[in-house]
Design a protein around this motif. Structure first.
Motif, mmCIF file in Angstrom:
data_model
loop_
_atom_site.group_PDB
_atom_site.id
_atom_site.type_symbol
_atom_site.label_atom_id
_atom_site.label_comp_id
_atom_site.label_asym_id
_atom_site.label_seq_id
_atom_site.Cartn_x
_atom_site.Cartn_y
_atom_site.Cartn_z
ATOM 1 N N VAL A 67 19.888 34.967 -46.579
ATOM 2 C CA VAL A 67 19.286 35.718 -47.689
ATOM 3 C C VAL A 67 17.903 36.162 -47.209
ATOM 4 O O VAL A 67 17.134 35.341 -46.695
ATOM 5 N N ARG B 134 23.704 31.776 -47.321
ATOM 6 C CA ARG B 134 24.874 31.828 -48.196
ATOM 7 C C ARG B 134 25.998 31.041 -47.558
ATOM 8 O O ARG B 134 26.138 31.025 -46.324
ATOM 9 N N TYR B 135 26.812 30.376 -48.369
ATOM 10 C CA TYR B 135 27.997 29.723 -47.815
ATOM 11 C C TYR B 135 29.125 29.742 -48.832
ATOM 12 O O TYR B 135 28.889 29.841 -50.045
ATOM 13 N N GLU C 97 34.135 32.153 -53.457
ATOM 14 C CA GLU C 97 32.916 32.925 -53.719
ATOM 15 C C GLU C 97 31.728 32.300 -52.992
ATOM 16 O O GLU C 97 31.529 31.083 -53.048
ATOM 17 N N PRO C 98 30.911 33.119 -52.302
ATOM 18 C CA PRO C 98 29.728 32.560 -51.640
ATOM 19 C C PRO C 98 28.673 32.076 -52.633
ATOM 20 O O PRO C 98 28.544 32.612 -53.733
ATOM 21 N N VAL C 99 27.964 31.048 -52.217
ATOM 22 C CA VAL C 99 26.874 30.471 -53.022
ATOM 23 C C VAL C 99 25.599 30.657 -52.212
ATOM 24 O O VAL C 99 25.612 30.456 -50.997
ATOM 25 N N ALA C 100 24.502 31.050 -52.878
ATOM 26 C CA ALA C 100 23.230 31.195 -52.141
ATOM 27 C C ALA C 100 22.406 29.929 -52.303
ATOM 28 O O ALA C 100 22.301 29.387 -53.404
ATOM 29 N N GLU C 101 21.870 29.436 -51.202
ATOM 30 C CA GLU C 101 21.008 28.242 -51.239
ATOM 31 C C GLU C 101 19.606 28.658 -50.815
ATOM 32 O O GLU C 101 19.406 29.072 -49.664
#
Ligand code: FAD
Length: 476
Positions: free
Chosen positions: A165, A175-176, A183-187
Motif C-alpha cells: 500500500v 495487502r494479503y 479478498e485481499p486485506v490491507a495491513e
C-alpha cells in the motif's frame, strides 16, 4: 574517513546485545515467516509496539518440511556466525536446541572431517561460538519460530501477500489474501519487511507503482542437490560431520557431499554436482554415487544404513543478488532481508547466516535514530556489506566452474592468485587455516585476509613448498 567494510562487518556480526532500545514506530509488517522474516520480527519487536508476520504456509507445517521452503529437506548447516547471531537475539537457544534433541558436541575434536579435492584437511579451529548447532532445517526453523512467537508483541497470520500500500510516495502497508479467503486485506505499517525469499515479487510490485526495480546480478551455477536421511548406527559408521568439496580441475569433476548427525539419531547425507552432473531420486543412483565419488563413510552409510524416506532432489539455477543500495529512488517504509536480497550457492552454507546478519543490520539501523519517512538507505548500505562478503566468497570459487562464464568480479586475476596461494597454504598451516575459516564461516569479512601478515605468511609457505618440491626432484 568512513569505516572500512571489515569494520562495519565486525560491528554487525558482534555477539553483544544492544544495551537499550527505543520504540520508534507503532506497527511493522513482515512478509514471509521463515528464517529472515522471523529474525527481522524479533529485532523489530524492540522498536515497534506491534509486529505482524504474514506467512503463506499454515502453521501445521511446524517442524516438518513445508511447501513455502522447498529447499527445507536438503542438508542445512548453520555457520558459526549464524549461531552467534541466533544466540544474540534468542539467548539460550543453542542449549534449548540441545535439550530438544539436537546432537551434543562430540568428545573427539577431530570429529568434523573436511575433505578438499579428495584430501582430508586440518580440522576446523574452534570458532568460539560454543557447541556447533547441527540440525535439519525444519527443526531449526521451528525453534526460531517458537522463540519469535513467544514475544507477546509479535503475531503471525496466514495468507499470501500480494502487494504494497503506497500513500504520498511511501509504503504505508501491505495487502494479503488470508488463507482460505479470496479478498485481499490491507495491513497498515510504518515499516514493511520483504522476507519472501529468492522468488519475492517485490521488484514487480515496485515497478507496478512507478518505482525502479533493484538491479539484479546472477551467476548461473546450475547446482544439483540430492539428500537422504538414515538411521544412525555406530556399527555402520562413526561419521559425525563430514564435508566433501572437490573443485573442478585436471582430471577432477566439481562435486560436493556432506554428512551431518542431526536430531532424532539420524544422519542427513548429501551428494551434489553441477550442470549435467545431476543426481536423481533413484536410490541405486544415490548409493552408487556415494560409493564411487566420495570417501568410504558415504558408501558405508548408503549401502549399510537404513534409509528413512526417499532421496529428495533440488536444482538451483543461479546465485542472485538484488542491489537495493544502488537504487537512486526507493520508497520510505520498506526494507528487504534474507534471500529476498541475495541467495548464494548453498554449498557454502551462507544463506541462513546472512539472514541473521541482515536482522542485525536492521537493529543497527533502528538504533541509529532513523527518519522513517525517508528511504532506509542506512539499512541497505549495511546489508550490502554483508552481501558483498558472502558473494565474494561464493562467486570467486564458482567462477572456476567450467560451465560458469561470469560475471567476473572486479580485480579477479589478483584475487584468484592470492586466493589460490592462501588456500594451498591453509591446507597445512593451522594459523592460515583458522584465518580463512573465520572468513568462510562469516565470522570475519574477507578483507581481513588482505592483512600484510597473512599475505607474507602465505607467500613464505608457498615459497617453502616450491623449494622442498625442487629439492626432492633434484635428490638422487
Ligand atoms: C538446496 C539448498 C541448500 C541450502 N543449504 C543451506 C545451508 O546449508 N546453510 C544455510 O545457511 N543456508 C542454506 N540454504 C539457503 C537457505 O535455505 C536460505 O538462505 C534461507 O532459507 C533464506 O531464508 P529466507 O527467510 O530469506 O527465505 P525462505 O526460507 O525461502 O522463506 C521465504 C518465506 O516466505 C514465504 N512467502 C513467500 N511468498 C510469500 C507470499 N507471497 N506471502 C506470504 N509469504 C510468502 C514462504 O512461505 C517462506 O516461508 C540452502 C538453500 C538451498 C536451495
Amino acid at each position: 574517513m568512513p569505516p572500512s567494510p571489515s569494520r562495519i562487518f565486525a560491528e554487525i556480526a558482534t555477539a553483544d546485545r544492544p544495551a537499550e532500545t527505543t520504540v520508534v514506530m507503532r506497527r511493522a509488517v513482515v512478509l514471509g515467516g521463515s528464517i529472515a522474516g522471523l529474525m527481522a520480527a524479533r529485532v523489530l519487536s524492540d522498536h515497534a509496539e506491534e509486529v505482524l508476520i504474514i506467512e503463506r504456509d499454515p502453521s501445521e507445517a511446524d517442524g516438518d518440511p513445508r511447501p513455502g521452503v522447498p529447499q527445507g529437506s536438503q542438508v542445512h548447516a548453520l555457520l558459526p556466525a549464524g549461531q552467534v547471531q541466533l544466540e544474540r537475539w534468542f539467548p539460550g537457544i543453542v542449549d534449548e536446541a540441545l535439550a530438544l534433541g539436537a546432537p551434543p558436541p562430540p568428545r573427539d575434536e577431530g570429529a568434523a572431517k573436511i575433505f578438499v579435492n579428495g584430501v582430508l584437511g586440518l580440522p576446523p579451529a574452534p570458532s568460539g561460538s560454543g557447541p556447533a548447532l547441527i540440525t535439519t532445517r525444519p527443526f531449526l526453523e521451528a525453534l526460531v519460530r517458537r522463540r519469535t512467537l513467544a514475544v507477546d508483541t509479535i503475531r503471525m497470520v496466514y495468507g499470501r501477500a500480494d502487494g504494497l500500500v503506497f500513500t504520498d510516495g511511501r509504503v504505508t502497508g501491505a495487502r494479503y489474501v488470508p488463507d482460505g479467503g479470496t479478498e485481499p486485506v490491507a495491513e497498515p505499517a510504518d515499516l514493511v519487511v520483504d522476507a519472501m525469499g529468492r522468488s519475492s515479487r517485490l521488484s514487480d510490485w515496485l515497478a507496478d507503482n512507478g518505482w525502479p526495480r533493484p538491479p539484479m546480478q546472477r551467476m548461473p551455477i546450475k547446482l544439483n542437490y540430492a539428500t537422504a536421511l538414515y538411521k544412525q548406527d555406530e556399527k555402520v559408521s562413526d561419521a559425525w560431520v563430514v564435508v566433501y568439496h572437490t573443485m573442478a580441475g585436471k582430471g577432477r569433476t566439481a562435486r560436493i557431499g556432506g554428512i551431518n548427525s542431526v536430531e532424532g539419531d539420524r544422519w542427513i547425507m548429501l551428494v551434489a554436482g553441477y550442470d549435467e552432473d545431476r543426481p536423481s531420486r533413484d536410490v541405486a543412483d544415490f548409493t552408487a554415487r556415494c560409493r564411487e565419488h566420495y570417501p568410504p563413510m558415504f558408501g558405508d552409510i548408503a549401502e549399510h544404513g537404513q534409509m528413512i524416506g526417499g532421496v529428495v532432489t533440488y536444482h538451483q539455477a543461479d546465485s542472485r543478488r538484488r542491489d537495493f543500495h544502488r537504487l537512486d529512488r526507493m520508497p520510505a517504509g520498506l526494507v528487504a532481508a534474507g534471500d529476498a536480497v541475495a541467495s548464494f550457492n548453498p554449498v557454502y552454507g551462507q544463506g541462513m547466516t546472512s539472514a541473521t546478519l541482515h536482522a542485525s543490520c536492521l537493529s543497527a539501523y533502528l538504533r541509529s535514530d532513523p527518519k522513517l519517512d525517508e528511504p532506509a538507505r542506512g539499512y541497505f548500505d549495511q546489508v550490502a556489506v554483508v552481501v558483498d562478503a558472502a558473494w565474494r566468497i561464493s562467486t570467486s570459487a564458482d567462477i572456476e566452474l567450467p560451465h560458469v562464464d561470469g560475471p567476473y568480479p572486479p580485480g579477479y586475476k589478483v584475487t584468484k592468485w592470492f586466493g589460490d596461494l592462501l588456500f594451498r597454504a591453509s591446507l597445512t598451516d593451522p594459523v592460515l587455516s583458522a584465518r580463512l575459516n573465520r572468513v568462510t564461516t562469516m565470522l570475519d569479512h574477507p578483507a581481513t585476509l588482505s592483512h600484510p601478515g597473512t599475505l607474507l605468511r602465505a607467500l613464505r609457505l608457498g615459497l617453502f613448498r616450491r623449494r622442498s618440491a625442487t629439492a626432492s626432484t633434484d635428490s638422487p
